[in-house]
Design an enzyme around this catalytic site. Structure first.
Site, PDB file in Angstrom:
ATOM      1  N   HIS A  24       0.883  -1.039  -0.118  1.00 29.05           N
ATOM      2  CA  HIS A  24       0.006  -0.025   0.025  1.00 29.05           C
ATOM      3  C   HIS A  24       0.743   1.127  -0.025  1.00 29.05           C
ATOM      4  O   HIS A  24       0.859   2.004  -0.782  1.00 29.05           O
ATOM      5  CB  HIS A  24      -0.935   0.006   1.300  1.00 29.05           C
ATOM      6  CG  HIS A  24      -1.954   1.188   1.297  1.00 29.05           C
ATOM      7  ND1 HIS A  24      -3.373   1.070   0.956  1.00 29.05           N
ATOM      8  CD2 HIS A  24      -1.646   2.507   1.535  1.00 29.05           C
ATOM      9  CE1 HIS A  24      -3.845   2.242   1.166  1.00 29.05           C
ATOM     10  NE2 HIS A  24      -2.824   3.208   1.686  1.00 29.05           N
ATOM     11  N   GLU A  25       1.782   1.468   0.901  1.00 27.69           N
ATOM     12  CA  GLU A  25       2.566   2.359   1.014  1.00 27.69           C
ATOM     13  C   GLU A  25       3.724   2.480  -0.123  1.00 27.69           C
ATOM     14  O   GLU A  25       4.049   3.574  -0.595  1.00 27.69           O
ATOM     15  CB  GLU A  25       3.446   2.574   2.256  1.00 27.69           C
ATOM     16  CG  GLU A  25       2.384   2.536   3.728  1.00 27.69           C
ATOM     17  CD  GLU A  25       1.477   3.532   3.625  1.00 27.69           C
ATOM     18  OE1 GLU A  25       2.057   4.841   3.120  1.00 27.69           O
ATOM     19  OE2 GLU A  25       0.423   3.786   4.096  1.00 27.69           O
ATOM     20  N   HIS A  28       2.032   4.074  -3.058  1.00 26.33           N
ATOM     21  CA  HIS A  28       1.907   5.499  -3.113  1.00 26.33           C
ATOM     22  C   HIS A  28       3.265   6.305  -3.377  1.00 26.33           C
ATOM     23  O   HIS A  28       3.306   7.124  -4.282  1.00 26.33           O
ATOM     24  CB  HIS A  28       1.616   6.076  -1.632  1.00 26.33           C
ATOM     25  CG  HIS A  28       0.152   5.729  -1.118  1.00 26.33           C
ATOM     26  ND1 HIS A  28      -1.041   6.126  -1.791  1.00 26.33           N
ATOM     27  CD2 HIS A  28      -0.105   5.308   0.105  1.00 26.33           C
ATOM     28  CE1 HIS A  28      -1.886   5.815  -1.049  1.00 26.33           C
ATOM     29  NE2 HIS A  28      -1.762   5.559  -0.092  1.00 26.33           N
TER      30      HIS A  28
END
Length: 225
Positions: A24-25, A28
């Site tokens: 997820h990170e 980004h």
């Protein structure tokens, strides 16, 4: 819930949770770098190394304490936020929305992959109570929860940044003014059950139903073997 059950649950969820947070990170950070902002990339955040994304308190201590304290009925945590400098983007509003959507999208893809793996291991004859099928179910649940929660349309969640792009400039500016208080508002809504009942529940149901429909041919293939 006794100590042994708690350890078993942590063992089942450990890999899915670490992957869910890390990807997820990293998603980004990767999309931000592709759109012109290398802030996160320079800090080593475009990586599969979970240590670069884990916050010792928010990712480890808080979820474990909440899980034990509530008997598993309520768990919340957070990772280290990815730093983004919107002035580095060519189209700041649009590009910030693309960076925001990358995180939940990574969780949606992971949930689908875990569900597909679950279909395969079930087709190979592994029983639901065995370790790998339980890990697959944990992977689906973890990622669908992260997908739905992060899309809630209030900053600082990803959904709030996406909504800011969709709204007219004046309304988007008003929405951004909420961000300093957004975390506390979200926590209040979580505690009152508003987000789970009116947002996450319906969105998770739609997501799980859609993935199951897409994987129905694979399930039928194993059933025919």
């Amino acid at each position: 819930m006794n100590f042994a059950q708690t350890i078993q649950t942590i063992a089942v969820f450990a890999v899915p949770v670490l992957l869910a947070i890390t990807l997820h990170e990293a998603a980004h950070a990767y999309v931000a770098s592709r759109l012109g902002d290398n802030t996160a990339k320079a800090l080593g955040r475009v990586t599969m190394n979970p240590l670069k994304h884990i916050d010792p308190i928010g990712t480890v201590l808080m979820p474990v304490l909440l899980y034990v304290a509530t008997g598993g009925s309520f768990v919340f945590g957070y990772a280290r936020p990815v730093p983004v400098q919107t002035r580095q983007f060519r189209q700041p509003r649009r590009d910030m929305a693309l960076v925001a959507v990358a995180g939940p999208l990574s969780n949606l893809l992971q949930a689908f992959a875990w569900m597909a793996l679950g279909v395969v291991v079930a087709g190979l004859g592994l029983q639901p109570q065995e370790f790998l099928p339980r890990v697959c179910r944990a992977g689906v649940l973890t990622n669908v929860v992260m997908f739905a929660f992060n899309l809630f349309p209030l900053p600082p969640l990803d959904g709030g940044r996406i909504l800011a792009w969709l709204l007219p400039q004046q309304l988007a500016s008003l929405l951004r003014q909420i961000e300093p208080y957004g975390f506390f508002i979200v926590m209040a809504l979580v505690t009152m059950g508003v987000i789970s009942a009116w947002w996450m529940g319906p969105l998770m149901h739609i997501t799980l139903t859609g993935m199951a429909w897409l994987l129905a041919p694979l399930k039928a293939l194993f059933a025919a073997m």
